[in-house]
Write a protein that holds these residues in place. Structure first.
Motif, PDB file in Angstrom:
ATOM      1  N   VAL A   1      -0.612   4.079   8.830  1.00 14.69           N
ATOM      2  CA  VAL A   1      -1.875   3.938   9.564  1.00 14.69           C
ATOM      3  C   VAL A   1      -2.093   2.484   9.951  1.00 14.69           C
ATOM      4  O   VAL A   1      -2.580   2.181  11.050  1.00 14.69           O
ATOM      5  N   GLY A   2      -1.716   1.553   9.076  1.00 10.70           N
ATOM      6  CA  GLY A   2      -1.861   0.133   9.381  1.00 10.70           C
ATOM      7  C   GLY A   2      -1.026  -0.286  10.579  1.00 10.70           C
ATOM      8  O   GLY A   2      -1.469  -1.074  11.422  1.00 10.70           O
TER       9      GLY A   2
ATOM     10  N   GLU B   1      -0.899   4.662   4.086  1.00 11.74           N
ATOM     11  CA  GLU B   1      -1.722   3.550   4.564  1.00 11.74           C
ATOM     12  C   GLU B   1      -0.884   2.528   5.326  1.00 11.74           C
ATOM     13  O   GLU B   1      -1.384   1.878   6.249  1.00 11.74           O
ATOM     14  N   ARG B   2       0.388   2.385   4.975  1.00 13.51           N
ATOM     15  CA  ARG B   2       1.253   1.484   5.734  1.00 13.51           C
ATOM     16  C   ARG B   2       1.444   2.018   7.155  1.00 13.51           C
ATOM     17  O   ARG B   2       1.420   1.260   8.125  1.00 13.51           O
TER      18      ARG B   2
ATOM     19  N   GLU C   1     -12.293   3.899  14.602  1.00 14.08           N
ATOM     20  CA  GLU C   1     -12.191   4.449  13.251  1.00 14.08           C
ATOM     21  C   GLU C   1     -12.085   5.970  13.269  1.00 14.08           C
ATOM     22  O   GLU C   1     -11.399   6.552  12.435  1.00 14.08           O
TER      23      GLU C   1
ATOM     24  N   ARG D   1      -2.629   1.281  13.713  1.00 15.62           N
ATOM     25  CA  ARG D   1      -3.930   0.695  14.039  1.00 15.62           C
ATOM     26  C   ARG D   1      -3.776  -0.326  15.164  1.00 15.62           C
ATOM     27  O   ARG D   1      -4.590  -0.377  16.092  1.00 15.62           O
TER      28      ARG D   1
ATOM     29  N   ARG E   1      -4.775   9.618  10.374  1.00 20.59           N
ATOM     30  CA  ARG E   1      -4.499   9.650   8.936  1.00 20.59           C
ATOM     31  C   ARG E   1      -4.410  11.099   8.439  1.00 20.59           C
ATOM     32  O   ARG E   1      -3.533  11.422   7.631  1.00 20.59           O
TER      33      ARG E   1
ATOM     34  N   ALA F   1       0.833  -1.194   0.000  1.00 18.08           N
ATOM     35  CA  ALA F   1       0.000   0.000   0.000  1.00 18.08           C
ATOM     36  C   ALA F   1       0.875   1.254   0.000  1.00 18.08           C
ATOM     37  O   ALA F   1       2.078   1.188   0.278  1.00 18.08           O
TER      38      ALA F   1
ATOM     39  N   ARG G   1      -1.087  12.597   6.778  1.00 11.16           N
ATOM     40  CA  ARG G   1      -1.147  13.128   5.417  1.00 11.16           C
ATOM     41  C   ARG G   1      -0.586  14.544   5.375  1.00 11.16           C
ATOM     42  O   ARG G   1       0.146  14.903   4.441  1.00 11.16           O
TER      43      ARG G   1
END
Length: 209
Positions: free
Chosen positions: A96-97, A93-94, A189, A100, A196, A89, A200
């Motif tokens: 955030v992953g 996104e990496r 979420e 998480r 996120r 990704a 960003r």
């Protein structure tokens, strides 16, 4: 000490493990029910059914005991976060992953997590605290490796030291998780959406007009 495959733990090792488990359960229960400040080491020892001397053989003081009850879980969480993060990704996104897993971990017991994050931020004394700080440095090292790879791949245009970028990323996470846990009913979420946005903003940068 390396344990030979198939070798059973000695009676002494089993007794030590049982005492450690009792102390951990007692400390966790009292910290959640009574609060960190109101809980004493004597109360923890009494609930665990051990003497104060035994308790001090596992942790040097109350804050070190707080590290003791979470270090194994946090080290497992750190390893899982990087192992399970999406590999192909985009960088955002990496990241955030990875975090998480951190949000999920601290969100399972918000009351205890608030105590942990409040008490452990500036504390580095004691063997358990040093172990915790070592784990944090490993996270920063792995983040720096990810950033260095992203620079080589052209995902990040900045030539800043990857360690400094990693530190900034971790600092954003540290601020966001405290903000998230400060709510009455943290929503996973929603917390990740805020994380996120700020990641960003960092990755995009603030260009002067």
């Amino acid at each position: 000490m390396v344990q030979l495959r198939g070798k059973e733990p000695s009676l002494r090792e089993r007794n030590k493990a049982r005492k450690l488990e009792k102390i951990s359960r007692a400390a966790r229960a009292l910290f959640i029910r009574r609060g960190y400040d109101a809980t004493t080491l004597r109360q923890i020892a009494a609930k665990a059914g051990v003497g104060l001397g035994t308790l001090f053989s596992y942790a040097s003081d109350k804050r070190d005991l707080l590290f003791l009850i979470i270090n194994d879980d946090i080290e497992a969480m750190n390893a899982r976060a990087f192992a399970e993060a999406p590999r192909d990704a985009p960088l955002l996104e990496r990241l955030v992953g990875i975090f998480r897993a951190f949000f999920e971990f601290f969100g399972r017991q918000p009351n205890l997590s608030r105590i942990i994050l409040k008490e452990l931020t500036f504390y580095s004394a004691g063997p358990q605290a040093q172990r915790f700080q070592s784990g944090r440095m490993q996270v920063l090292t792995r983040l720096a490796e990810m950033i260095r790879a992203a620079q080589r791949a052209g995902e990040i245009g900045s030539g800043e030291d990857p360690r400094e970028i990693a530190y900034t990323i971790f600092s954003i996470y540290a601020a966001e998780i405290r903000q998230w846990l400060g709510g009455a009913a943290p929503d996973l979420e929603e917390g990740l959406a805020a994380l996120r946005r700020h990641f960003r903003l960092l990755l995009t940068g603030l260009d002067a007009r």
